[in-house]
Design a protein around this motif. Structure first.
Motif, PDB file in Angstrom:
ATOM      1  N   TYR A 102       0.884  -1.234   0.050  1.00 37.99           N
ATOM      2  CA  TYR A 102       0.034   0.091  -0.083  1.00 37.99           C
ATOM      3  C   TYR A 102       0.830   1.294  -0.096  1.00 37.99           C
ATOM      4  O   TYR A 102       0.757   2.262  -0.581  1.00 37.99           O
ATOM      5  CB  TYR A 102      -0.887   0.090   1.058  1.00 37.99           C
TER       6      TYR A 102
ATOM      7  N   PHE B 129      -7.041  -1.734  -1.593  1.00 41.55           N
ATOM      8  CA  PHE B 129      -5.808  -1.774  -0.465  1.00 41.55           C
ATOM      9  C   PHE B 129      -6.431  -1.414   0.718  1.00 41.55           C
ATOM     10  O   PHE B 129      -6.365  -2.378   1.830  1.00 41.55           O
ATOM     11  CB  PHE B 129      -4.598  -0.957  -0.739  1.00 41.55           C
ATOM     12  N   LYS B 130      -7.164  -0.484   0.853  1.00 45.05           N
ATOM     13  CA  LYS B 130      -7.892  -0.114   2.249  1.00 45.05           C
ATOM     14  C   LYS B 130      -9.230  -1.252   2.720  1.00 45.05           C
ATOM     15  O   LYS B 130      -8.975  -1.416   3.672  1.00 45.05           O
ATOM     16  CB  LYS B 130      -8.530   1.301   1.949  1.00 45.05           C
TER      17      LYS B 130
ATOM     18  N   LEU C 231      -3.280   0.230   8.197  1.00 41.30           N
ATOM     19  CA  LEU C 231      -2.384   0.973   7.204  1.00 41.30           C
ATOM     20  C   LEU C 231      -1.952   2.268   7.758  1.00 41.30           C
ATOM     21  O   LEU C 231      -0.695   2.480   7.563  1.00 41.30           O
ATOM     22  CB  LEU C 231      -2.978   1.278   5.902  1.00 41.30           C
TER      23      LEU C 231
END
Ligand SMILES: Cc1ncc(CNC=O)c(N)n1
Length: 305
Positions: free
Chosen positions: A132, A176-177, A187
């Motif tokens: 990420y 990605f989140k 993250l």
């Protein structure tokens, strides 16, 4: 004296011709000398482009004929390889030359462990958090590439391809989140590791206006191609990728992404074709660096660095 004019004849054709003409020779004088009488010397073949003639040549010369034919055949193969090497596009040539490095990036133990289902989930989570961070740095790199294309490209469609890449990265950041929350990876508290920082710094160096569009677009192709090859392999026949990791693999391993990488490769090859030797060498060295960073990134994900 043995002369081979028609050097296109291969060894097997040579044998066939030999057998064929030996059969036909049964009625000739040397075969008709007696019921069980074989000629003292074997009938031999002389090649010419028009016809095959026979004469009696001592047996030991048969092998020398064969070795001449084999040499001719080898020369022919070598010449063909040289010719096809000339026709071969730059990236294909590099991949042949640096096949070992390319394979170590695209068949890495980390992605192979996804493919065979033995992957350590903490390694997968580490990869997710680190990637990420990488992707966030990758966006400005691709934006800088768009700017280079706008200034330097000889083909308007390059801009559209790169813009498509940026659009896909917009989706990717959201993915990605979501994925991180699915795996309970925070993250915001993920700290970039040394390997990741170095790779991001390398990307930053490629953003400089000093770096030629050809070099940057070739690097872009290499970065995307490693993920495409690696993750497509996790979905190919015989893979045992766990269901919960298949979405990750499809993100880069799907056919659309494959097509996109192919388009990038075509752009890079087209540019390289028109480039002076100095640019070609820089692009080649840059691709090698990318491949090394990709290997180190997978190593880092496995917890090795
Ligand atoms: C380290 C690394 N290399 C290549 C990619 C693929 N490109 C964009 O997503 C990636 N995500 N991460």
């Amino acid at each position: 004296m043995i002369r081979i004019h028609n050097h296109k004849l291969t060894i097997s054709k040579l044998k066939m011709n030999y057998a064929y003409h030996t059969t036909n020779l049964k009625n000739t004088s040397i075969f008709r000398r007696g019921k069980y009488c074989l000629p003292r010397t074997r009938p031999q073949i002389r090649f010419s482009t028009q016809c095959l003639e026979f004469s009696t040549i001592p047996k030991e010369k048969t092998s020398s004929l064969r070795s001449i034919a084999r040499e001719k055949e080898e020369e022919e193969v070598e010449k063909k390889m040289e010719e096809s090497n000339k026709e071969m596009l730059m990236i294909q040539k590099w991949l042949n030359q640096h096949n070992e490095l390319y394979t170590s990036a695209t068949r890495h133990p980390f992605t192979l462990s996804i493919r065979d289902g033995s992957v350590d989930l903490s390694a997968f989570k580490r990869w997710l958090g680190q990637d990420y961070i990488f992707v966030r740095a990758f966006v400005p790199f691709v934006a800088s590439l768009l700017l280079k294309a706008w200034k330097e490209s000889d083909d308007d469609s390059d801009i559209e391809v790169i813009l498509g890449g940026i659009a896909a990265l917009n989706d990717e950041v959201s993915w990605f989140k979501r994925e991180a929350s699915k795996w309970s990876v925070s993250l915001s508290s993920t700290v970039p590791q040394k390997t990741n920082l170095e790779y991001c710094r390398f990307l930053e160096s490629l953003m400089s206006p000093e770096v030629d569009y050809t070099v940057a677009v070739t690097a872009f192709w290499a970065i995307e191609a490693v993920y495409q090859e690696s993750y497509a392999h996790c979905l190919s026949d015989g893979s045992k990728t766990p269901e919960e990791l298949k979405e990750t693999c499809r993100r880069w391993g799907n056919d659309g992404f494959g097509q996109y990488c192919h388009t990038l490769q075509n752009i890079a090859n087209r540019r390289l074709e028109k480039s002076p030797e100095a640019i070609i060498s820089k692009a080649e060295a840059t691709v090698m660096r990318v491949l090394e960073y990709e290997v180190e990134f997978w190593n880092m994900s496995r917890g090795e660095t």
